[in-house]
Design a protein around this motif. Structure first.
Motif, PDB file in Angstrom:
ATOM      1  N   ALA A  64       0.829  -1.214   0.000  1.00  0.00           N
ATOM      2  CA  ALA A  64       0.000   0.000   0.000  1.00  0.00           C
ATOM      3  C   ALA A  64       0.863   1.263   0.000  1.00  0.00           C
ATOM      4  N   TRP A  65       1.929   1.252   0.773  1.00  0.00           N
ATOM      5  CA  TRP A  65       2.822   2.414   0.834  1.00  0.00           C
ATOM      6  C   TRP A  65       3.473   2.675  -0.526  1.00  0.00           C
ATOM      7  N   ARG A  66       3.945   1.619  -1.186  1.00  0.00           N
ATOM      8  CA  ARG A  66       4.632   1.782  -2.469  1.00  0.00           C
ATOM      9  C   ARG A  66       3.677   2.308  -3.546  1.00  0.00           C
ATOM     10  N   VAL A  67       2.496   1.738  -3.646  1.00  0.00           N
ATOM     11  CA  VAL A  67       1.524   2.203  -4.643  1.00  0.00           C
ATOM     12  C   VAL A  67       1.166   3.662  -4.388  1.00  0.00           C
ATOM     13  N   THR A  68       0.924   3.997  -3.131  1.00  0.00           N
ATOM     14  CA  THR A  68       0.539   5.367  -2.785  1.00  0.00           C
ATOM     15  C   THR A  68       1.634   6.363  -3.126  1.00  0.00           C
ATOM     16  N   THR A  69       2.864   6.066  -2.741  1.00  0.00           N
ATOM     17  CA  THR A  69       3.942   7.029  -2.990  1.00  0.00           C
ATOM     18  C   THR A  69       4.238   7.194  -4.475  1.00  0.00           C
ATOM     19  N   VAL A  70       4.228   6.106  -5.234  1.00  0.00           N
ATOM     20  CA  VAL A  70       4.504   6.217  -6.670  1.00  0.00           C
ATOM     21  C   VAL A  70       3.431   7.040  -7.367  1.00  0.00           C
ATOM     22  N   LEU A  71       2.167   6.744  -7.077  1.00  0.00           N
ATOM     23  CA  LEU A  71       1.091   7.474  -7.757  1.00  0.00           C
ATOM     24  C   LEU A  71       0.978   8.914  -7.269  1.00  0.00           C
ATOM     25  N   TRP A  72       1.283   9.166  -6.008  1.00  0.00           N
ATOM     26  CA  TRP A  72       1.243  10.535  -5.496  1.00  0.00           C
ATOM     27  C   TRP A  72       2.335  11.373  -6.146  1.00  0.00           C
ATOM     28  N   ARG A  73       3.540  10.790  -6.259  1.00  0.00           N
ATOM     29  CA  ARG A  73       4.630  11.502  -6.925  1.00  0.00           C
ATOM     30  C   ARG A  73       4.286  11.800  -8.377  1.00  0.00           C
ATOM     31  N   PHE A  74       3.651  10.850  -9.050  1.00  0.00           N
ATOM     32  CA  PHE A  74       3.266  11.056 -10.444  1.00  0.00           C
ATOM     33  C   PHE A  74       2.232  12.167 -10.570  1.00  0.00           C
ATOM     34  N   SER A  75       1.246  12.177  -9.681  1.00  0.00           N
ATOM     35  CA  SER A  75       0.204  13.209  -9.762  1.00  0.00           C
ATOM     36  C   SER A  75       0.771  14.584  -9.466  1.00  0.00           C
ATOM     37  N   ARG A  76       1.705  14.688  -8.533  1.00  0.00           N
ATOM     38  CA  ARG A  76       2.325  15.983  -8.245  1.00  0.00           C
ATOM     39  C   ARG A  76       3.163  16.458  -9.419  1.00  0.00           C
TER      40      ARG A  76
END
Length: 97
Positions: A64-76
């Protein structure tokens, strides 16, 4: 709501796939690191079950942490306005001049 181009949709798809595959890999590494010693050594049943539960919980958190951080970085990264690559007038070095 703004229509996304095909390139933007493709970029989102690639980023989601990357997030999922890298999260599965990270979770598998964490699970193997925690549960692996039970395969190599003779441990009591209670310890084996405990490591299995801890390994499953830790790998779920890592996933969950990995998916969240990767997609959050992409959206930013995609939310920032892009600057033009070329100056607006020939001979100028700054696009704002």
């Amino acid at each position: 709501m703004k229509q996304r181009s095909q390139a933007e949709r493709d970029a989102i798809t690639v980023e989601i796939c990357y997030a999922l595959f890298s999260a599965v890999f990270a979770a598998a590494v964490v699970f193997a690191a925690l549960v692996g010693p039970t395969l190599a050594f003779a441990v009591p049943y209670v310890v084996e079950r405990g490591l299995l539960v801890v390994g499953a919980a830790a790998s779920a958190l890592v996933f969950a942490w990995r998916v969240t951080t990767v997609l959050w970085r992409f959206s930013r990264r995609t939310d920032q306005p892009s600057r033009p690559d070329q100056p607006s007038q020939p001979g100028r070095t700054n696009p704002d001049s």
